[in-house]
Write a protein that holds these residues in place. Sequence first.
Motif, PDB file in Angstrom:
ATOM      1  N   THR A 146       0.800  -1.271   0.026  1.00 58.16           N
ATOM      2  CA  THR A 146       0.123   0.165   0.022  1.00 58.16           C
ATOM      3  C   THR A 146       1.000   1.181  -0.113  1.00 58.16           C
ATOM      4  O   THR A 146       2.111   1.210   0.202  1.00 58.16           O
ATOM      5  CB  THR A 146      -0.897  -0.007   1.262  1.00 58.16           C
ATOM      6  N   TYR A 147       0.158   2.186  -0.291  1.00 53.01           N
ATOM      7  CA  TYR A 147       1.068   3.847  -0.474  1.00 53.01           C
ATOM      8  C   TYR A 147       2.203   3.583  -1.242  1.00 53.01           C
ATOM      9  O   TYR A 147       3.358   4.108  -0.990  1.00 53.01           O
ATOM     10  CB  TYR A 147       1.473   4.014   1.067  1.00 53.01           C
ATOM     11  N   LYS A 163       7.831   2.672  -1.053  1.00 47.75           N
ATOM     12  CA  LYS A 163       6.349   3.003  -0.551  1.00 47.75           C
ATOM     13  C   LYS A 163       6.571   4.041   0.684  1.00 47.75           C
ATOM     14  O   LYS A 163       7.822   4.148   1.174  1.00 47.75           O
ATOM     15  CB  LYS A 163       6.194   1.711   0.439  1.00 47.75           C
ATOM     16  N   LYS A 164       5.728   4.902   0.612  1.00 50.62           N
ATOM     17  CA  LYS A 164       5.680   5.912   1.417  1.00 50.62           C
ATOM     18  C   LYS A 164       5.433   5.726   2.962  1.00 50.62           C
ATOM     19  O   LYS A 164       4.287   4.910   3.086  1.00 50.62           O
ATOM     20  CB  LYS A 164       4.655   7.162   0.920  1.00 50.62           C
ATOM     21  N   ILE A 165       6.168   5.953   4.054  1.00 47.76           N
ATOM     22  CA  ILE A 165       5.608   5.734   5.247  1.00 47.76           C
ATOM     23  C   ILE A 165       5.832   6.953   6.066  1.00 47.76           C
ATOM     24  O   ILE A 165       6.501   8.116   5.237  1.00 47.76           O
ATOM     25  CB  ILE A 165       6.692   4.575   6.079  1.00 47.76           C
ATOM     26  N   GLU A 166       5.455   7.071   7.333  1.00 46.74           N
ATOM     27  CA  GLU A 166       5.342   8.279   8.219  1.00 46.74           C
ATOM     28  C   GLU A 166       6.901   8.781   8.045  1.00 46.74           C
ATOM     29  O   GLU A 166       7.683   7.847   8.712  1.00 46.74           O
ATOM     30  CB  GLU A 166       4.773   8.172   9.260  1.00 46.74           C
ATOM     31  N   GLY A 167       7.207  10.031   7.978  1.00 42.18           N
ATOM     32  CA  GLY A 167       8.681  10.511   7.873  1.00 42.18           C
ATOM     33  C   GLY A 167       9.466   9.790   7.015  1.00 42.18           C
ATOM     34  O   GLY A 167      10.837  10.071   7.404  1.00 42.18           O
ATOM     35  N   GLY A 168       9.079   9.161   5.936  1.00 42.69           N
ATOM     36  CA  GLY A 168      10.344   8.827   5.190  1.00 42.69           C
ATOM     37  C   GLY A 168       9.591   7.803   4.030  1.00 42.69           C
ATOM     38  O   GLY A 168       8.554   7.844   3.550  1.00 42.69           O
ATOM     39  N   TYR A 169      10.471   6.663   3.532  1.00 45.32           N
ATOM     40  CA  TYR A 169      10.125   5.756   2.642  1.00 45.32           C
ATOM     41  C   TYR A 169      10.567   4.255   3.000  1.00 45.32           C
ATOM     42  O   TYR A 169      11.799   4.153   3.616  1.00 45.32           O
ATOM     43  CB  TYR A 169      10.194   6.185   1.205  1.00 45.32           C
ATOM     44  N   GLU A 170      10.096   3.335   2.351  1.00 43.74           N
ATOM     45  CA  GLU A 170      10.698   2.163   2.221  1.00 43.74           C
ATOM     46  C   GLU A 170      10.630   1.663   1.068  1.00 43.74           C
ATOM     47  O   GLU A 170      10.041   1.901   0.033  1.00 43.74           O
ATOM     48  CB  GLU A 170       9.610   0.928   3.011  1.00 43.74           C
TER      49      GLU A 170
END
Lengths: 296, 339
Positions: A146-147, A163-170
């Motif tokens: 997701t994202y 993938k976008k995550i809170e405060g950054g990316y994976e």
Amino acid sequence: MIKNSIVMVKQVPDTANISGQVMKEDGTVNRAKLPAIFNYEDRVALEFALQVKDKFGGKVTAITMGPPRASDVLRECLYMGADEAILISDRKFAGADTLATSYVLAETIKHIGNYDFIFAGRQAIDGDTAQVGPQTAEKLHIPQITYADEILAVGESSVKIKKKIEGGYEILESSLPVLVTVIKDAAFPRPFQAKRIMAYKNAKTLSELEKLTEGNSLLYVDQLQDEYETRGLYIKTLTMDDLKLDESRCGIHGSPTKVYKVESVVLAGSHHQIVPPTKEGIGDLIDNLLADHILG
Amino acid sequence: MEIQNKDVWVFIEQRNGKPADVSFELLSKGRKLADSLKSSLKAILLGHNIKPIAEETFKYGAEEAIIVDNQQLAYYRTMPYSRILNDLVEKYKPRVMLYGATVIGRDLAPRVASHTKSGLTADCTDLQISNVKYIKKEFKDLLLQIRPAFGGNIIATIISPDVHTQMATVREGVMRIETVGKPAKGKITEVPYVHEKFDDVVKIIEQHRKENKVNLKAAPIIVSGGYGLGSKENFELVKELAHTIGGEVAGTRAAVDAGFISSDRQVGQTGVTVRPKLYIACGISGAIQHRAGMQESNKIIAINSDPDAPIFGVAHYGIVGDAMQIIPMFINVFKQKLR
């Protein structure tokens, strides 16, 4: 290394632009009068699928579950570049929550088969739930990302996605097939192509063909359907029976969540202090705030 | 359907070993729900070396923490996390299960709800326990899942009357965080992690996460702008006002969508809920989703050219006028007063 994609799209009421005309006298929204639009993030999802196709070849199939008028967004998918569009429509789907919707979509995807990617927008603006994507993936027993912000690499049987995550990316690597939901800024959807608009503006669903035959005894639906299919203008329409679905899992019966109560938002009478839009008025306000230690 | 278990579960989210605020907020709410149900509150926690977090949950009212502690679970991954939760939900059948509406919660909750065929409502702004009469049937102690819907024109109350587990997600900041006076001597129950091959179909290659520098929830003063300001350039004035009076700058969803301001500064139902000492709303009409995120502020000043804008309904002070003229006036007068 052909990669086939299925894109789940949705027609949504334009909740961001509610004008006076759609408000009923009791203050509730007249849904039927709201303009229906293509959920934007789903267009971004279609763009992802088309980019995969541009690079690797393969087929892009757009699907939507909705009322007959949802065929509008399917034609728009064809204008953008989708190879096929499928409407999943049945009165028995009415009142579906995300669980019942994902059941129908997952069964449709199994019916289509032979896919590497399923793309969808992160969420639709009418409910903002972001639930249908993951729930569809679960029912298909495939992984989900997701994202998603970017497809970094596609391999024979894997994909690398940012993938976008809170405060950054994976950066994630998934096996294929995978269901991917994309965020708004992930890509800019390509415009409709003039040539494709000319070609597909007459594409029709089964119920639209039925309308054509109404009051015209010389036209038969089966014949028309054949003719439209030959010309590549038939928007396949699937019903509950076509997909051999379990009725108890469709629509309101298959939906664990029920709307118990709906209240129009009625604004309480305003009790605020009116501050004149002048230097003096604002000066007094600031004095009050400073005295109360709210400012300063 | 027979209800065997009325427990309230809260999924405790940890990122790189740090618990998310929203999880403790949900425990605080979950404590109240469990009291209404006369049942117990349990914290569900997956990760690695997480016992200290499990201990912390008791402060917020949990009576038991069910933990799965393994190096393979150090970072959130959809497949193992959802598989483990599926098993736990199917085994213990909680009555209520709450998740933060975060990137992780919104990835995980629907997957678990789908597998366990539970009801799931996203982004609730309130949760209550109540007896309900629905289509001529009486239901005892249902979870009322309350959220604005349909562009904020209605408030919907959702119920899941026919399933055992009622699930909901809630945004960060919506529920108040509260510690309990006398924490229970909590019990930690450790469930072993058993690896399955399907857990690894998605691998994390890299992760880059910076602690969020913006902390709107903790800001005593917030100056917020809406789409009504018209442009990114005009929005600069909101920032200038915030800077002048020592506040944080924020915006509505429409302002974020228009690119006036970054999404980590969005106030409202799908952003952050704030309760500052002072909230100044500039060019904000006041859709309910926005009001849901700021109406509990101690003092609210609304600046809007439309005297009928709903924002005035929650304001303590209202200034009717063009924000582009009022804001510079406010800045100048404030600077003079401080001189």
